[in-house]
Scaffold this motif. Sequence first.
Motif, PDB file in Angstrom:
ATOM      1  N   ARG A 113      58.559  93.391  34.545  1.00 53.37           N
ATOM      2  CA  ARG A 113      59.930  93.850  34.734  1.00 53.37           C
ATOM      3  C   ARG A 113      60.005  95.379  34.759  1.00 53.37           C
ATOM      4  NH1 ARG A 113      64.295  90.913  33.799  1.00 53.37           N
ATOM      5  NH2 ARG A 113      63.142  89.515  32.399  1.00 53.37           N
ATOM      6  N   GLY A 114      59.256  96.028  33.862  1.00 46.20           N
ATOM      7  CA  GLY A 114      59.319  97.482  33.789  1.00 46.20           C
ATOM      8  C   GLY A 114      58.753  98.163  35.021  1.00 46.20           C
ATOM      9  N   GLN A 115      57.804  97.530  35.703  1.00 47.35           N
ATOM     10  CA  GLN A 115      57.182  98.127  36.887  1.00 47.35           C
ATOM     11  C   GLN A 115      57.947  97.795  38.169  1.00 47.35           C
ATOM     12  OE1 GLN A 115      52.893  97.346  37.082  1.00 47.35           O
ATOM     13  NE2 GLN A 115      52.897  96.837  34.900  1.00 47.35           N
ATOM     14  N   TRP A 116      58.591  96.636  38.181  1.00 46.99           N
ATOM     15  CA  TRP A 116      59.213  96.174  39.425  1.00 46.99           C
ATOM     16  C   TRP A 116      60.692  96.530  39.531  1.00 46.99           C
ATOM     17  CZ3 TRP A 116      56.947  90.487  39.617  1.00 46.99           C
ATOM     18  CH2 TRP A 116      55.562  90.570  39.840  1.00 46.99           C
ATOM     19  N   ASP A 117      61.275  97.066  38.481  1.00 47.81           N
ATOM     20  CA  ASP A 117      62.703  97.377  38.476  1.00 47.81           C
ATOM     21  C   ASP A 117      63.503  96.112  38.800  1.00 47.81           C
ATOM     22  OD1 ASP A 117      62.150 100.046  37.846  1.00 47.81           O
ATOM     23  OD2 ASP A 117      61.855 100.539  39.955  1.00 47.81           O
ATOM     24  N   ASP A 118      64.371  96.219  39.804  1.00 48.57           N
ATOM     25  CA  ASP A 118      65.220  95.074  40.149  1.00 48.57           C
ATOM     26  C   ASP A 118      64.738  94.369  41.409  1.00 48.57           C
ATOM     27  OD1 ASP A 118      66.890  95.539  37.997  1.00 48.57           O
ATOM     28  OD2 ASP A 118      68.111  96.974  39.136  1.00 48.57           O
ATOM     29  N   GLY A 119      63.521  94.669  41.860  1.00 48.71           N
ATOM     30  CA  GLY A 119      63.036  94.046  43.086  1.00 48.71           C
ATOM     31  C   GLY A 119      62.842  92.541  42.931  1.00 48.71           C
ATOM     32  N   GLU A 120      63.172  91.806  43.978  1.00 43.22           N
ATOM     33  CA  GLU A 120      63.027  90.347  43.959  1.00 43.22           C
ATOM     34  C   GLU A 120      61.653  89.965  44.499  1.00 43.22           C
ATOM     35  OE1 GLU A 120      65.299  86.331  45.612  1.00 43.22           O
ATOM     36  OE2 GLU A 120      66.296  88.294  45.679  1.00 43.22           O
ATOM     37  N   LEU A 121      60.912  89.183  43.724  1.00 40.60           N
ATOM     38  CA  LEU A 121      59.559  88.789  44.103  1.00 40.60           C
ATOM     39  C   LEU A 121      59.608  87.747  45.216  1.00 40.60           C
ATOM     40  CD1 LEU A 121      56.472  88.850  43.452  1.00 40.60           C
ATOM     41  CD2 LEU A 121      56.906  86.953  41.867  1.00 40.60           C
ATOM     42  N   PRO A 122      58.948  87.996  46.347  1.00 35.61           N
ATOM     43  CA  PRO A 122      58.913  86.995  47.424  1.00 35.61           C
ATOM     44  C   PRO A 122      57.938  85.876  47.064  1.00 35.61           C
ATOM     45  CG  PRO A 122      57.661  88.933  48.089  1.00 35.61           C
ATOM     46  CD  PRO A 122      58.269  89.251  46.745  1.00 35.61           C
ATOM     47  N   ILE A 123      58.454  84.808  46.500  1.00 36.20           N
ATOM     48  CA  ILE A 123      57.615  83.703  46.042  1.00 36.20           C
ATOM     49  C   ILE A 123      58.222  82.395  46.511  1.00 36.20           C
ATOM     50  CG2 ILE A 123      58.821  83.600  43.822  1.00 36.20           C
ATOM     51  CD1 ILE A 123      56.187  82.724  42.525  1.00 36.20           C
ATOM     52  N   GLY A 124      57.385  81.450  46.874  1.00 40.48           N
ATOM     53  CA  GLY A 124      57.848  80.147  47.320  1.00 40.48           C
ATOM     54  C   GLY A 124      56.815  79.088  46.981  1.00 40.48           C
ATOM     55  N   THR A 169      58.479  83.480  56.402  1.00 35.73           N
ATOM     56  CA  THR A 169      59.856  82.988  56.281  1.00 35.73           C
ATOM     57  C   THR A 169      60.431  83.310  54.907  1.00 35.73           C
ATOM     58  OG1 THR A 169      59.403  81.191  57.839  1.00 35.73           O
ATOM     59  CG2 THR A 169      61.311  80.932  56.395  1.00 35.73           C
ATOM     60  N   ILE A 170      59.623  83.080  53.861  1.00 32.59           N
ATOM     61  CA  ILE A 170      60.072  83.385  52.498  1.00 32.59           C
ATOM     62  C   ILE A 170      60.387  84.869  52.355  1.00 32.59           C
ATOM     63  CG2 ILE A 170      59.296  83.481  50.100  1.00 32.59           C
ATOM     64  CD1 ILE A 170      57.708  80.897  50.695  1.00 32.59           C
ATOM     65  N   ARG A 171      59.539  85.696  52.898  1.00 33.80           N
ATOM     66  CA  ARG A 171      59.753  87.140  52.846  1.00 33.80           C
ATOM     67  C   ARG A 171      61.034  87.521  53.567  1.00 33.80           C
ATOM     68  NH1 ARG A 171      58.555  91.586  56.080  1.00 33.80           N
ATOM     69  NH2 ARG A 171      57.959  93.497  54.959  1.00 33.80           N
ATOM     70  N   GLY A 172      61.270  86.896  54.734  1.00 31.85           N
ATOM     71  CA  GLY A 172      62.446  87.239  55.528  1.00 31.85           C
ATOM     72  C   GLY A 172      63.757  86.792  54.926  1.00 31.85           C
ATOM     73  N   GLU A 173      63.707  85.843  53.996  1.00 33.59           N
ATOM     74  CA  GLU A 173      64.941  85.362  53.374  1.00 33.59           C
ATOM     75  C   GLU A 173      65.470  86.312  52.312  1.00 33.59           C
ATOM     76  OE1 GLU A 173      63.744  81.556  51.969  1.00 33.59           O
ATOM     77  OE2 GLU A 173      64.058  80.542  53.895  1.00 33.59           O
ATOM     78  N   ILE A 174      64.696  87.326  51.946  1.00 34.29           N
ATOM     79  CA  ILE A 174      65.137  88.309  50.956  1.00 34.29           C
ATOM     80  C   ILE A 174      65.528  89.586  51.691  1.00 34.29           C
ATOM     81  CG2 ILE A 174      64.481  89.633  48.915  1.00 34.29           C
ATOM     82  CD1 ILE A 174      62.384  87.524  48.313  1.00 34.29           C
ATOM     83  N   ALA A 175      66.695  90.088  51.401  1.00 32.34           N
ATOM     84  CA  ALA A 175      67.153  91.319  52.046  1.00 32.34           C
ATOM     85  C   ALA A 175      66.183  92.455  51.745  1.00 32.34           C
ATOM     86  CB  ALA A 175      68.556  91.678  51.550  1.00 32.34           C
TER      87      ALA A 175
END
Length: 603
Positions: A113-124, A169-175
């Motif tokens: 959490r401390g390294q990624w800030d608020d970024g959403e992890l592209p995971i599926g 596709t998973i990557r593209g679903e995240i803004a």
Amino acid sequence: MATMMPRIIPDDAPNSERLVFQLLREDSVTDGWIVIHKIRPRQRPGRRPREIDFLVLIPNVALLCIEVKGGGFVIESGSWYRPGPPRESIEPPVDQAETAMFLMRNELVSQFRGQWDDGELPIGCVVVFTDTNWPEGIREPGRPVVGLPDLQQQGARTLAQRLAEIAQTIRGEIAPLRRLSFDLPTAQSIAEYLLPTSIVLVPVPRPIPYRNAERLLISLTEEQYQAFAAVDENNRVLFHGAAGTGKTMLASELAKGRAAAGDQVALVCYNRILGDWLVNESMEHFALGDVTGSFWHHFAYTIIGRDQSLWQQFSTAMHNAADNNERYEEICPAYARDSLLQSGPMFDYLIVDELQDMCQDPYLEVMDLALRGGLQGGRWAMFADFNQQLMNWGRNPDSNIANLNQYLGNGQYAERTLVVNCRNTLPIITDAGNISGIDLPEIYQNTVNGPLPSYEFWRNDTDLRIQIDRTVRGLINNGEQISNIFVLGTSALEQSGLDLLNHAYAGYELFDCPGIYWPPRRECDQSPCCQISLDNDTYLKFREVRRFKGMESRGVILIVDRMNLPDDRAALYVGMTRARINLIVLAHESARDNLIRLVDRSI
């Protein structure tokens, strides 16, 4: 190919997971991926443990949690069962994959959490059926499902290609502004966290795709031509170099150059297959017979054949010999020595490849007599890998450099060490170094990456035949030509007891041509001939490792039937370093513990 963790899939893994492991490891689409087999996400105590069959990290794209299912299923009223008897109720595969994915995502977000800030992890998550497709008449799931039989019917995409599409596709679903930059350092950080004691990091920058590795290896050979300066400056030069440093290439090119300059050249080695290849390679450019090679087949026969009367005596002795040992270790050198003592030397320049196999009498004696000026005052270049002697695996155990020095007396010669590997990719020489105990990465200046060698294990002849067939099919499906695939054995077939020759593999007959011994003839009477078959696309070729020294192939399937004798590791060292790009080791189950321990020494 992907970085697979672990390098070797556990023996108790189900066949469905073994298949997926192989498909991901051998597909060029997975270059730069990190694939972790069997990882268990962290969860609250008391909950039923969840497991991810494969965690696939695709840098700059996404992370996939894969649930693998083999065999058939029965679905009744929305419930899933394994067909019996007894019939077993199971959790729907998509639910398994989804639950494990959420657990993994929560664990990684909490950890970083401390390294990624608020970024959403592209995971599926993805479900892979290895023996069936998604059942007809059942509502399509909300998560991707791949049926390998379905992909094989389409014939347009591989499993890796389909997974790459799903990841995109998973990557593209995240803004974009919300998406975590899932770059290579991020993927490495995740891998190091999950497997802190055993992860092999993907090099930075991204590994060179293996389809380009061979071109880069060939370009490195230009540096080897610096060795010709040493030859020009010194009448006698001894080149030291481990496997893959270009010794045979230099020997061949030097023979051509000296013959073009008008010298009568002797190009000598112990290995008959290598010697035949060397002389054929040279004769292709010089049809006048200025180059003579292969120690007993061409070299000794050519020397003795100058005197027809002596040749007749020699032929009679060879015909009456009790065995090949008497023919080639006693009769050949004796008659070659007599011929040279009667007629004098016949060569201006001597080139010896694989000197470590024959750095002793009677070989040195015949070479000394055959060279104008002898070994002490004549002109020669010799190429040796005495690492094989250190591992007690040289063809002749008494062969060593001290024997050559006795012939030289006060004669001087220059020594050069070849350090640039121009045959093997870095993963191949790294594993070969670990197995042999020679610190090859320290002396090899090689930056060309490529696919990791793969390791599979077999218990009996039937199991081995199945694995060879599957391996050959996999290489061909990835675009490899059958002429670029060699099957090598650390033992001869007749010694190992393996019955492999009477079978076809991926539709190709396997053969091992004994070649030309006696009587000498220009063409081999075997069909197909071993020399013709070197670039033949009709047959799959087998050679014992000892008989393949000095040779190489783009793809090598190495059969290891034991690892309990002192020289077994040396046989692996030589066999593994015959492969330029693709190396698949098929080892007997009894070698598993030793092989894993040696391969993973530096991990």
